[in-house]
Design an enzyme around this catalytic site. Sequence first.
Site, PDB file in Angstrom:
ATOM      1  CG  HIS A   1      -6.684  -6.574   0.561  1.00 27.66           C
ATOM      2  ND1 HIS A   1      -6.311  -5.778  -0.478  1.00 27.66           N
ATOM      3  CD2 HIS A   1      -5.749  -6.406   1.536  1.00 27.66           C
ATOM      4  CE1 HIS A   1      -5.176  -5.153  -0.146  1.00 27.66           C
ATOM      5  NE2 HIS A   1      -4.815  -5.513   1.068  1.00 27.66           N
TER       6      HIS A   1
ATOM      7  CG  HIS B   1      -1.824  -1.197   1.245  1.00 29.49           C
ATOM      8  ND1 HIS B   1      -3.113  -1.147   0.761  1.00 29.49           N
ATOM      9  CD2 HIS B   1      -1.626  -2.472   1.644  1.00 29.49           C
ATOM     10  CE1 HIS B   1      -3.671  -2.348   0.880  1.00 29.49           C
ATOM     11  NE2 HIS B   1      -2.796  -3.172   1.414  1.00 29.49           N
TER      12      HIS B   1
ATOM     13  CD  GLU C   1      -5.312  -8.749   6.401  1.00 28.26           C
ATOM     14  OE1 GLU C   1      -5.966  -8.079   5.569  1.00 28.26           O
ATOM     15  OE2 GLU C   1      -4.364  -8.275   7.061  1.00 28.26           O
TER      16      GLU C   1
ATOM     17  CG  ASP D   1       0.087  -1.433   5.092  1.00 27.98           C
ATOM     18  OD1 ASP D   1      -0.359  -0.528   4.380  1.00 27.98           O
ATOM     19  OD2 ASP D   1      -0.487  -2.536   5.232  1.00 27.98           O
TER      20      ASP D   1
HETATM   21  N1  HPA Z   1      -5.017  -3.982   4.428  1.00 29.30           N
HETATM   22  C1  HPA Z   1      -6.173  -3.524   3.964  1.00 29.30           C
HETATM   23  N2  HPA Z   1      -6.367  -2.291   3.618  1.00 29.30           N
HETATM   24  C2  HPA Z   1      -5.361  -1.444   3.740  1.00 29.30           C
HETATM   25  C3  HPA Z   1      -4.144  -1.847   4.222  1.00 29.30           C
HETATM   26  C4  HPA Z   1      -3.954  -3.169   4.571  1.00 29.30           C
HETATM   27  O1  HPA Z   1      -2.870  -3.600   4.996  1.00 29.30           O
HETATM   28  N3  HPA Z   1      -3.342  -0.770   4.213  1.00 29.30           N
HETATM   29  C5  HPA Z   1      -4.066   0.234   3.731  1.00 29.30           C
HETATM   30  N4  HPA Z   1      -5.288  -0.154   3.441  1.00 29.30           N
HETATM   31 ZN    ZN Z   2      -2.913  -5.166   1.984  1.00 27.73          ZN
END
Ligand code: HPA
Ligand code: ZN
Length: 327
Positions: free
Chosen positions: A189, A11, A192, A271
């Site tokens: 995503h 990100h 998770e 991140d």
């Molecule tokens: N995960 C999901 N959304 C996000 C992340 C992350 O690590 N960083 C910034 N937005």
């Molecule tokens: Zn991510």
Amino acid sequence: MTFPKIELHLHLEGAAPPAFIRGIAAEKGVDLSRIFNEAGAYAYGDFLEFLKVYEAATAVLSTPEDYARLIAVVTEDLTEQGAIYAETFISPDFCGGGDLAAWREYLQAMQEAAARSEAQGGVILKGIVTPIRHFGPERAKAPALCAAETAGDFIVGLGLAGDEGVGRPRDYIWAFDCAREAGLRLTCHAGEWGGPASVRAAVEDLGVERIGHGVRAIEDPALVDWLAERGTVLEVCPGSNVALGLYRDYSRHPIARLRDAGVRVTVSTDDPPFFHTTLSREYERLADAFHWGSEDFAALNRVAAEAAFCDAKTRDDLLKKLGDADV
Ligand code: HPA
Ligand code: ZN
């Protein structure tokens, strides 16, 4: 770990060092002290707090020039880590509020900064546009349109970032269809904070070829086999998962089990300053936890090169660079 590496899940604002954000906040007279701890690191408890701190840090970046400076810092860090190619998630919501004309200005500044890195022999950087999931499906349309309108050499894909707890993948079909029709490659995503069903839904409902994280697929052996058969690539970020408490330590992380079951896994940082990691540190921790060596890491990076959303010429160059280094 000095071998060449590929980063597929990063990100952009999440790669901003705290000192960089503090510097820009000071220039603008913004008091951001609440998001840092005494040691000067980003301070948050759980994932939702992390997202709030992330957005507070992001809010000080308010011009194309700020983002060009961020790209310069991030490409320098990546190059130092041995990254030869990286894809970064960029949100038009943060770069011009979803307005296409404003987005074009941010994009031009970012693309020029990325081109400077490449021209200096540093990392090649590409962008994946990410709507923010917790802003809701309606608001995902504007960034998807921005992505579609600017698809090309630098913007290569569409993803979906933010709180996985909000909505279902199929709520975002419009955005993903829009991007696909513009020729963009797709990732999302899932798996998770959502369980295995969220991974299957992202693949089936959105048609993505890669999954951000996806590690909770391990909870459903049939899904693991299905992902392995399809060749779906997981952008695994072990340090992020450990930092946010999904797994207690690297040895309990499912990346090795997924790989051994035939799933195509890659390694990224998500991140890095937020999670106190770097690309090199990820490989070191994986070497410690699973006794992986240079052949294992070279194989992971070949998967990443094959799964990268770049053109064929770039992919061939990457595979060659990885092969040359693989002694
Ligand atoms: N995960 C999901 N959304 C996000 C992340 C992350 O690590 N960083 C910034 N937005
Ligand atoms: Zn991510």
